[in-house]
Design an enzyme around this catalytic site. Sequence first.
Site, short mmCIF file in Angstrom:
data_model
loop_
_atom_site.label_atom_id
_atom_site.label_comp_id
_atom_site.label_asym_id
_atom_site.label_seq_id
_atom_site.Cartn_x
_atom_site.Cartn_y
_atom_site.Cartn_z
CE1 TYR A 121 26.46 16.23 -31.25
CE2 TYR A 121 27.97 14.28 -31.50
CZ TYR A 121 27.26 15.43 -32.23
OH TYR A 121 27.77 15.94 -33.21
CG ASN A 165 26.11 12.05 -37.51
OD1 ASN A 165 25.32 11.54 -38.52
ND2 ASN A 165 27.24 11.58 -37.74
CB ALA A 166 26.91 10.74 -31.74
CD GLU A 226 28.52 16.49 -38.75
OE1 GLU A 226 29.73 16.56 -38.63
OE2 GLU A 226 27.99 15.14 -38.98
CE1 TYR A 280 35.63 12.92 -36.76
CE2 TYR A 280 34.05 14.41 -38.11
CZ TYR A 280 34.39 13.84 -36.83
OH TYR A 280 33.91 14.12 -35.74
CD GLU A 316 31.31 16.26 -34.49
OE1 GLU A 316 31.89 15.46 -35.44
OE2 GLU A 316 30.27 16.54 -34.51
CE1 TYR A 384 34.42 7.90 -34.08
CE2 TYR A 384 36.35 9.08 -33.78
CZ TYR A 384 35.14 9.16 -34.55
OH TYR A 384 34.69 9.78 -35.44
#
Length: 1046
Positions: A121, A165-166, A226, A280, A316, A384
């Site tokens: 990103y 986003n992120a 997204e 996810y 992702e 993370y």
Amino acid sequence: MAEPAAKHQLKRRSAWFWITTCAVAVFFVLISPRAPATLWGTSFSLHHLSLTPRESHPSVGEILLPESEQVQFDNYSLILRGQRIFLHSGEFHTFRLPVPSLWPDILEKVKAAGLNAVSVYTHMGLINPAPGVVDFGGFRALQPLYDAAKAAGIWIVLRPGGYINAETTAGGIAHWATSEVAGTLRTNDTDWKAAWQAYIQGIIKVTAPNQINAGGPVIAIQIDNEYSQGIPSHAEYFADLEDAYHNSNIVVPLTYNDPGQGRNFINGTGAVDLYGLDSYPQGFDCSNPSVWRPVTTNYQSYHAQVNPSQAWYIPEFQGGSFDAWGPTAPGYPPCRVLTGADFQSVFNLQLWASNAKLINYYMIYGGTSWGAIPFHGVYTSYDYGASLTESRELTTKYDELKRQGLFVRSSPEFYKTNWMADASTGLVASSSPAAFITFLQNPDSKAGFYIARQTNSTSTATTDFKLNVTVASGNLQIPLLAPSITLSGRQSKVIVTNYAFGKSRMLYSTAQVFYASTIDGRDVLFLHGDSAQEHEATLTLTGTPKKAQQNSLVTLTHNTPGIVQNSTIVSFLPGIEGLVTVWDSDTQLVLFADSETAATFWSPVIAGRANDPLKNFWGLGTNQSILVGGPYLVRTASISGTHLALRGDLKDGVRLTVIAPRNIRSITWNGAPVSSDVAASSALTSLGGFVGQLQPRASTKGITVPKLAGWKFQDSLPEIGATFDDASWTVANKTTTNIPLKPYYGDGRILYGCDYGFCENVVLWRGHFQSTGAEKSVNLSINGGEAFAASVWLNDVFLKTSFGNSTNNRNILEETDDKFDFPTGALKSGQDNVITVVQDNMGLNETSGSNPNSSKGPRGIRGFKLDTGNFTTWKVQGKVGGYTNYPDKVRGVFNEGGLFGERKGWHLPGFDTSKWASRDLSQGLPDSAAGVGFFVTTFKLNIPKGFDVPMSFTFTEPFGESYRALLFVNGWMMGKRVGNLGPQAKFPVHEGILDYQGVNTVAVALWAMTPNTPVLPKLELDIDGVYDGGVGGVVTDNPKWSSTGR
């Protein structure tokens, strides 16, 4: 081996050729019962592709394929310059590691794990801080990333947004756009389109020369992030972005990441070249790391329904989890458990079982959301729970990722497989219903890949089963001699059949493949498995053996009825620990190790021809590698004549094991020669084996850091003083705003920081009113985002602090609405009185649902009202210069806020504090008052060169103290500590921010939010690890204080 790919014409084809070809292609699509393996970017279907890396390469400047055909894909996988690859990638955000000379460290660790790509990103808010301003300087630069990726042999999928986003403020949209754009963000509205043009054109200008067609690493660019296609303005926005790329020198495919199985942007307006799905599956509840969700079981069927003619792409896939503010937030270590090695084993392989061949793990390295980077839902650390920690250290997750990564790299037959069946569609392969099997098969070589997991994927039980497979000799139930294949709880396995390693082929293996390739003409196979389990492989052993197998836990059984003649069953009994040489001949080398030992091995790539711009890319520029066991990290290997040079990191003394070409006569480690243990070397293998010993340099034991002492103190809230003059502040007198959420009450004036250029970090407000003496209170509705705080004074009298709340308090408060009573004696009757609000902005919201304007945040005061009377003037002050004229261009727009000390540059190296009072940070503010003070000290570091020494600043006082602290290291805001909310107390800071051979400045802006309560922070500098090695050449860029602009 499959036939090589058909060669493309080197000239551009005529328009009539393309029209005719497209018509024929459409006809075949319509009549075909299944979508054909059509290539993106070419004119024909691909029937045969080489399954091994090509041996020869074009010379520099020679055109192999037309530019638009250098990146292709069919229904199986990605194809680069005619070579089929499995895109195996990890997410890395360079802006979260603001030291460009450390980016090679991450890329080398990605490469060492067997991966071949990163997804990146970029942040519009950092690169495009003001209208028309595009800044690729310093840590915002892309060229150092492209250069480092090319040197490492790592492909890049670039994801510039504007929205990313992120877990970042406004989802990456430039703050100025959230207030200056009247239209709806992320739509085709004219002013939003105008807003992103400069940024996207800047991305294009820097990236175009770094695409694969120019010998660079960039192979794809993602469109935004997204989003839903169903709303026409959204789809048209994608089309606008695509037009910008199409009308430029960008020739790589454009991609998209669907946040769910929504079928967005596959067809119709805004459709991209290659569709992908984000997933996810484990969720984000790190508070309960042992509680699993079931695996997703419909990936393959979804892909077959929505885009079967394209390769199955996962932009992702969960590689960790973010963590939220709050006292019940567990921090990142439990996130690393929730998504640990067992999760990777089960969930990653479930993704493989869906036939995905382009996978990106989000994140492989999370980094630090320093300054104002985070959105309001997360704190400074963006560790993370990833495979690499925030301090760039390896983990057990990294070990598992490496085992998987080297298997994929070693298995070109796996890049092209048909999904045949699984246990839910009639595949009867397992002898036990407790084991769930998916069968993938290469259509050319018939190599089989049986992916096994627990039918109940959350199960921790032990499951034993036998597997029905079809091999070259017919149908078998394997293992033949061992009692069963074992799944120990949360574990998955890939059982291969008809599997190629070099020119050899293995009939089957219930052990896992770690490495399969050719080294110096010998076929090398390295298997591994749990030491508590029994494993079995059957293969034809060739050549003249140079040594007999001598381990009592490994047995060879020859010429068993029912299998291929001359095949040998190799049985690995439970209890094997360490490396075992199973077969050592002039044509083959077969090794086995327990899985933990296998994780201590590396397979560095040997670069190809010096004049090949892609010489470091596996499968295109080279297919030569070696095996190296023992070190903490092996970064690179190079061969010059008879000399092998290894470069890497050591944590402890280790036994060095090398399998390389037989003509190697000398080996160096980080430039130092390594002596061979001749007996151990010959015991390993008779050809190309080397065993030696490595020890970290003695100076590792002498590396220390000083205690933080000698603090200087200065009050940083003169704004509440009677003599403070706010004449230079901005008058907050706007009555209209582009921010959709309007004020709750007041007199019509807009008190939103972004409307005055102050979007991030601490913002101060001063509301003036002429007192009659009758005023008793003021009501203020303050919006700062989740976990914010705002302290309020009347003149110099503290009233109270409004506290936001957080996810992990189970009570999210982005704004408060409080009544502030005036204590007796606080008013100045008949005079000008001032309400001062010190407000912390925690970052702007990301897109919420289908409302992209949710990023237009009303951070500031949404309501103001005296119980009697009116305010005369409101003034506002954020960081000096706002987003149009901030003086610190190196650290950028997000580094500072509006505290007095920040505006004056007290946090910067070189500011003179000699006349300040001496006061230790642990004493807090004088008189236990509420307020803000700056504490500054300096310290020296003298870390020897050639060492990587991760460090952290840690607040060690007990949790619960009512304060906020901004941690500045050499001028960079590297942490926001919230003592009463948490959970973060430890703040890693990297070399490059820290000067490892010089004087460093640390400043803490301490905001005590409640008077007469203990606010006594204790701060330490700690060493997290000492590694002999490192990437080297780390450059600091820490401009010193200057009065200019302040």
